[in-house]
Design an enzyme around this catalytic site. Structure first.
Site, short mmCIF file in Angstrom:
data_model
loop_
_atom_site.label_atom_id
_atom_site.label_comp_id
_atom_site.label_asym_id
_atom_site.label_seq_id
_atom_site.Cartn_x
_atom_site.Cartn_y
_atom_site.Cartn_z
N THR A 225 0.82 -1.22 0.00
CA THR A 225 0.00 0.00 0.00
C THR A 225 0.85 1.26 0.00
O THR A 225 0.41 2.31 -0.47
CB THR A 225 -0.96 0.01 1.20
OG1 THR A 225 -0.22 0.02 2.43
CG2 THR A 225 -1.87 -1.21 1.17
N LEU A 270 -2.37 5.50 0.14
CA LEU A 270 -3.81 5.31 0.29
C LEU A 270 -4.04 3.80 0.38
O LEU A 270 -4.20 3.11 -0.61
CB LEU A 270 -4.56 5.91 -0.90
CG LEU A 270 -6.07 6.08 -0.71
CD1 LEU A 270 -6.37 7.06 0.42
CD2 LEU A 270 -6.72 6.56 -2.00
N HIS A 271 -4.07 3.30 1.61
CA HIS A 271 -3.98 1.86 1.85
C HIS A 271 -5.19 1.06 1.33
O HIS A 271 -5.05 0.14 0.51
CB HIS A 271 -3.84 1.58 3.35
CG HIS A 271 -2.75 2.34 4.02
ND1 HIS A 271 -1.42 2.04 3.85
CD2 HIS A 271 -2.79 3.40 4.88
CE1 HIS A 271 -0.68 2.87 4.58
NE2 HIS A 271 -1.49 3.70 5.20
N ASP A 272 -6.36 1.35 1.84
CA ASP A 272 -7.47 0.40 1.78
C ASP A 272 -8.04 0.12 0.39
O ASP A 272 -8.42 -1.03 0.11
CB ASP A 272 -8.59 0.86 2.71
CG ASP A 272 -8.15 0.85 4.17
OD1 ASP A 272 -7.19 0.12 4.49
OD2 ASP A 272 -8.75 1.57 4.99
#
Length: 342
Positions: A225, A270-272
């Site tokens: 991520t 922006l991980h998710d």
């Protein structure tokens, strides 16, 4: 001279529901379990806007903020997306053992420091039109799985408390879960403690239960991520999206400011949404099967994910671990989906 041997034919690729051969792919039914949170917001928008996903429910868990604010924020984002009719339920207010590991071990950062007092600072949302389902998140998950004629994929972008509670409460429904995708862990360092990523750290026991459940698990951690950086070019592309661009850019700019202040990252990850993108298009991320274990007792490493990529232990692989992201294609998928949703 000996004749050259004929080359062996290339193996026929196995198409999945997103194969280019199928002009009308079958959407993957999912439950999105999350803790919005700015990056969860974009996971929700991606799931709600993709023609390759059938979003059956959104469940909230304590993580980036208390569960009441996570639930409200999920309703706000779905309302902004115009995604009426998707049930939203509140889940667990804390980890399975009742105490967050991070504050107990003296971590320096909490959700409000990153996401603001509301959990989604940076944009003034209208009153949500998507209601809250009165059931507990685990009850809603059980209902979705029971009623679905096909197995359902669970995507967890927060602590895995709700998912672990589901596995414990309804073990007979495990065959109805196609796969569990987790934004969790790291093959390298952590973000809340030196070796511990926040979603695992906030409920290590839950993460360990999910990994040991026998359900296929995919782990997408910080090592991947952190390749999805919100650059100035990304902000410009997202900001130009009709209707959704202005709030989306404002939310990202707020989060960029907190990341820069805390971690010195003006272009934050922006991980998710990366995990949701993996469900939409598995070819976006290179993965490897590996044994993954969660440290439950270490004085300095509780919540760390021990990922055996080199096979140096005798642990059998129990997860598919994400290693490398096709960054340009990821951002193209996200912005295109936002345009379609707008």
């Amino acid at each position: 001279p000996e004749p050259e041997p004929e080359p062996e034919p290339e193996p026929e690729p196995v198409p999945d529901s997103r194969s280019e051969r199928d002009p009308m792919p079958t959407p993957t039914p999912i439950i999105l379990d999350c803790d919005p949170g700015h990056d969860d917001t974009f996971a929700i928008l991606l799931a709600a806007g993709s023609e390759h996903i059938d979003l059956r429910a959104v469940t909230a868990v304590a993580g980036n903020h208390v569960v009441e604010k996570s639930t409200l924020n999920a309703r706000r984002v779905l309302s902004l997306a115009g995604a009426e009719g998707i049930p939203v339920a509140a889940g667990h207010a804390g980890p399975l053992l009742g105490e967050h590991a991070g504050p107990r071990q003296g971590d320096r950062y909490g959700g409000p420091d990153v996401h603001g007092d509301s959990g989604l600072d940076g944009w003034e949302f209208d009153e949500p039109t998507v209601p809250q389902d009165e059931r507990h998140a685990v009850e809603l998950m059980i209902s979705v799985l029971t009623e679905s004629p096909e197995p359902v994929t669970i995507v967890a972008t927060g602590p895995q408390t709700n998912v672990a509670a589901l596995l414990l409460a309804a073990p007979g429904l495990r065959p109805k879960i196609r796969e569990i995708f987790c934004m969790a862990g790291s093959t390298h360092r952590g973000n809340f403690l030196p070796y511990s990523e926040a979603n695992v750290l906030f409920d290590p026991e839950a993460a360990s239960i999910v990994l040991g459940s026998g359900v296929p698990v995919t782990y997408c951690g910080l090592n991947v991520t952190h390749q999805a950086l919100v650059t100035a070019e990304v902000l410009a592309e997202i900001g130009a999206v009709p209707r959704l661009g202005k709030p989306a850019e404002a939310l990202l700019r707020f989060r960029s400011g907190t990341y820069d202040k805390i971690w010195g990252m003006a272009e934050p990850p922006l991980h998710d949404p990366v995990v949701v993108a993996m469900v939409i298009d598995p070819s976006l991320v290179r993965c490897q099967e590996a044994g993954v274990a969660v440290e439950l007792h270490g004085a300095f490493t509780r919540g760390a994910t021990a990922i055996d990529l080199a096979g140096v232990t005798d642990r059998e692989p129990n997860a598919r671990v994400a290693l490398e992201l096709d960054v340009p294609r990821f951002w193209r998928l996200l912005t295109d989906t936002l345009r379609n949703l707008a």
